[in-house]
Design an enzyme around this catalytic site. Structure first.
Site, mmCIF file in Angstrom:
data_model
loop_
_atom_site.group_PDB
_atom_site.id
_atom_site.type_symbol
_atom_site.label_atom_id
_atom_site.label_comp_id
_atom_site.label_asym_id
_atom_site.label_seq_id
_atom_site.Cartn_x
_atom_site.Cartn_y
_atom_site.Cartn_z
ATOM 1 N N ASP A 177 -10.247 9.342 1.390
ATOM 2 C CA ASP A 177 -9.549 8.202 1.970
ATOM 3 C C ASP A 177 -8.109 8.684 2.056
ATOM 4 O OD1 ASP A 177 -7.829 5.947 2.207
ATOM 5 O OD2 ASP A 177 -9.522 4.672 1.701
ATOM 6 N N HIS A 178 -7.644 8.975 3.260
ATOM 7 C CA HIS A 178 -6.367 9.697 3.345
ATOM 8 C C HIS A 178 -5.196 8.873 2.794
ATOM 9 C CE1 HIS A 178 -5.640 7.570 7.158
ATOM 10 N NE2 HIS A 178 -4.373 7.948 7.065
ATOM 11 N N HIS A 240 -8.885 1.775 3.193
ATOM 12 C CA HIS A 240 -7.466 1.935 2.853
ATOM 13 C C HIS A 240 -6.879 0.724 2.124
ATOM 14 C CE1 HIS A 240 -8.072 5.234 5.451
ATOM 15 N NE2 HIS A 240 -7.761 4.660 6.589
HETATM 16 C C1 BG6 Z 1 -7.459 5.589 10.073
HETATM 17 C C2 BG6 Z 1 -7.975 4.525 11.003
HETATM 18 O O1 BG6 Z 1 -8.338 5.741 8.981
HETATM 19 O O2 BG6 Z 1 -6.166 5.234 9.607
HETATM 20 C C3 BG6 Z 1 -7.013 4.339 12.165
HETATM 21 O O3 BG6 Z 1 -9.259 4.894 11.482
HETATM 22 C C4 BG6 Z 1 -5.624 4.072 11.669
HETATM 23 O O4 BG6 Z 1 -7.452 3.290 13.025
HETATM 24 C C5 BG6 Z 1 -5.200 5.111 10.638
HETATM 25 O O5 BG6 Z 1 -4.748 4.099 12.779
HETATM 26 C C6 BG6 Z 1 -3.871 4.749 10.002
HETATM 27 O O6 BG6 Z 1 -3.418 5.826 9.244
HETATM 28 P P1 BG6 Z 1 -1.862 6.096 9.014
HETATM 29 O O7 BG6 Z 1 -1.850 7.275 8.103
HETATM 30 O O8 BG6 Z 1 -1.283 6.368 10.358
HETATM 31 O O9 BG6 Z 1 -1.313 4.859 8.397
#
Ligand code: BG6
Length: 481
Positions: A177-178, A240
């Protein structure tokens, strides 16, 4: 301030789906940056594996172009790029057949850490895991990395977990989960557990409510077709937002180690009450042409939400009675992710009624302009008696830690953790299933009541209903700047 680099052991990293969007945009540029910082030791190899028929030189050219496209020019040092490209190799592979597997096996070296990054459709996880195991390419201490979407409901997530578990042990599986790789998200843990200041107040007795906002200005763009089968609840809340909620609400773990952390997060998810129908609002941006969700999704009848706001209750001793409000959406006014903890009023005001009390709020800004802001009451300077005023103790990390603060991208951190064998920032199977177990009834409820998302203007703060969700409780969302 330049980040301290902790070296890792030499490794063989195989990226399945190496020619795809995520690999080109995030994984390979991230690895280049770690190479440039000297964190990837000589003797390591990165092997791209994908369907496209090309050789190692073709892959190096493709990666060279990706680095140009996705990294700032200042980061591209010709010599460093050349030496990075040298550690790349490529195998054309058939995930569901025999092609390429013997060649891949031949490229793997003895006594190196082995990691396999599956940047492919989840439908292929099982096929690839099976071949890696059956052909002896993956060993007991090899690691396998998988990306979201990890299922689309509880049933599919269970099936994915089961298929991976047939070939790999849980301590080998790294579910990304990044958000957990973001520096400021990790900072949430530091703020909570490395300071004595907040913990005594961190409960329903002192916290009035918590707001978690992840707002984006981008629309669904080219991902319309995928997104239309997903929507904000599956795309952002199940993973997230749920992780952010857990980090805010969890009990202090006994150690900063993978299972201690994940046990505590799991307890939060399990303590979540079901969402009441009146406490969730879904929205869809509706504007002209390119600014219209239905056009971008290519589905004029779509009922998929590009925005969701909800009020959550956690049924445990710490949080009973403190609502958590979550909102996330696309094509909103600003790109801002933040968590705001609003404290309750002091029990008694000694300054009289003419002095209006303003809430103490702790805001943790996750992106952009990472930092913290604590609103406190002070005396307004000057004569005229005791007049109070609220001011911000505002700290921008960039200012506090130096302008050249080099915050690594989430993927850089996470890939290096895989090589180190540290699962703390990855989701465990039971955690993912618990999150789906909570989300599934929400989705079912929407389905059953034939819910149509409320339209909102692109560039706004979301639909009217989301404002009402707060107003009804005598509260309001923090402004999207
Ligand atoms: C991704 C989603 O996991 O996270 C996207 O699939 C979203 O829809 C993105 O835009 C948001 O990531 P960050 O790092 O730009 O906040």
């Amino acid at each position: 301030m330049v980040a301290r680099v902790i070296p890792v052991d030499p490794f063989d990293l195989v990226i399945f789906g190496a020619t795809g969007d995520l690999a080109r945009r995030k994984i390979l540029p991230g690895l280049y940056r770690r190479w440039k910082e000297g964190q990837i030791p000589e003797g390591s190899a990165i092997i791209g594996a994908a369907r496209s028929d090309m050789d190692a030189d073709g892959f190096r050219a493709l990666v060279g172009e990706a680095l140009q496209e996705f990294l700032p020019v200042a980061e591209l040092v010709a010599e460093t790029v050349a030496s990075f490209l040298e550690i790349l190799n490529y195998v054309t592979i058939d995930a569901r057949g025999d092609g390429g597997w013997a060649e891949l096996a031949g490229l793997m070296r003895k006594d190196k850490v082995r990691a396999f990054y599956l940047s492919v459709a989840p439908a292929l996880f099982g096929d690839i895991a099976k071949r890696l195991k059956e052909r002896g390419i993956a060993h007991r201490d090899s690691r396998i990395v998988v990306e979201k979407p990890f299922g689309k409901d509880l049933e599919t997530a269970r099936a994915l977990n089961a298929s991976l578990a047939s070939y790999f042990h849980e301590d080998q599986i790294y579910r990304i989960d990044h958000y957990l790789g973001k520096e400021t998200v990790q900072n949430l843990m530091a703020v909570r557990f490395a300071n004595i200041l907040f913990e005594p107040l961190w409960n329903a007795q002192y916290v009035d409510h918590v707001q978690i906002t992840v707002a984006e200005t981008v629309g669904v763009g080219g991902r319309g077709e995928y997104y239309d089968h997903s929507g904000a609840i599956r795309d952002m809340v199940q993973n997230h937002m749920m992780q952010l909620l857990c980090l805010i609400a969890m009990e202090p773990p006994s150690r900063f180690d993978p299972d201690a952390m994940r046990d505590e997060k799991l307890k939060v998810i399990r303590a979540l009450d079901p969402v009441a129908p009146s406490e969730i609002v879904r929205g869809q941006y509706r504007g002209k042409d390119g600014d219209d969700y239905l056009t971008e999704a290519g589905n004029p009848d779509s009922r998929t939400e590009s925005f969701v706001a909800m009020k959550l209750h956690i049924s445990n001793w710490r949080w009973k009675g403190t609502p958590f409000y979550l909102r996330t959406g696309k094509r909103l006014r600003s790109r801002a992710s933040e968590i705001a903890i609003t404290f309750k009023e002091p029990p008694h005001s000694i300054f009289g009624e003419s002095n209006q009390w303003r809430e103490n709020v702790l805001v943790i800004r996750l992106q952009p302009d990472e930092g913290m802001d604590l609103r406190v009451m002070i005396k307004e300077p000057g004569p005229g008696g005791m007049r109070l005023k609220d001011v911000a103790l505002d700290m921008s990390f960039a200012e506090a830690l130096g302008d050249d603060l080099d915050i690594p991208d989430a993927y850089e951190r996470l890939i290096m953790d895989v090589i180190r064998g540290n699962q703390t920032l990855f989701m465990r199977g039971d955690e993912v299933e618990a999150a789906w177990g909570w989300v599934d009834p929400v989705l079912q409820m929407m389905e059953e009541r034939g819910d149509v998302p409320e339209p909102y203007e692109p560039g706004s703060a979301g639909p009217e209903g989301s404002l009402m969700l707060m107003h009804r409780d005598g509260r309001r969302w923090r402004e999207m700047r």
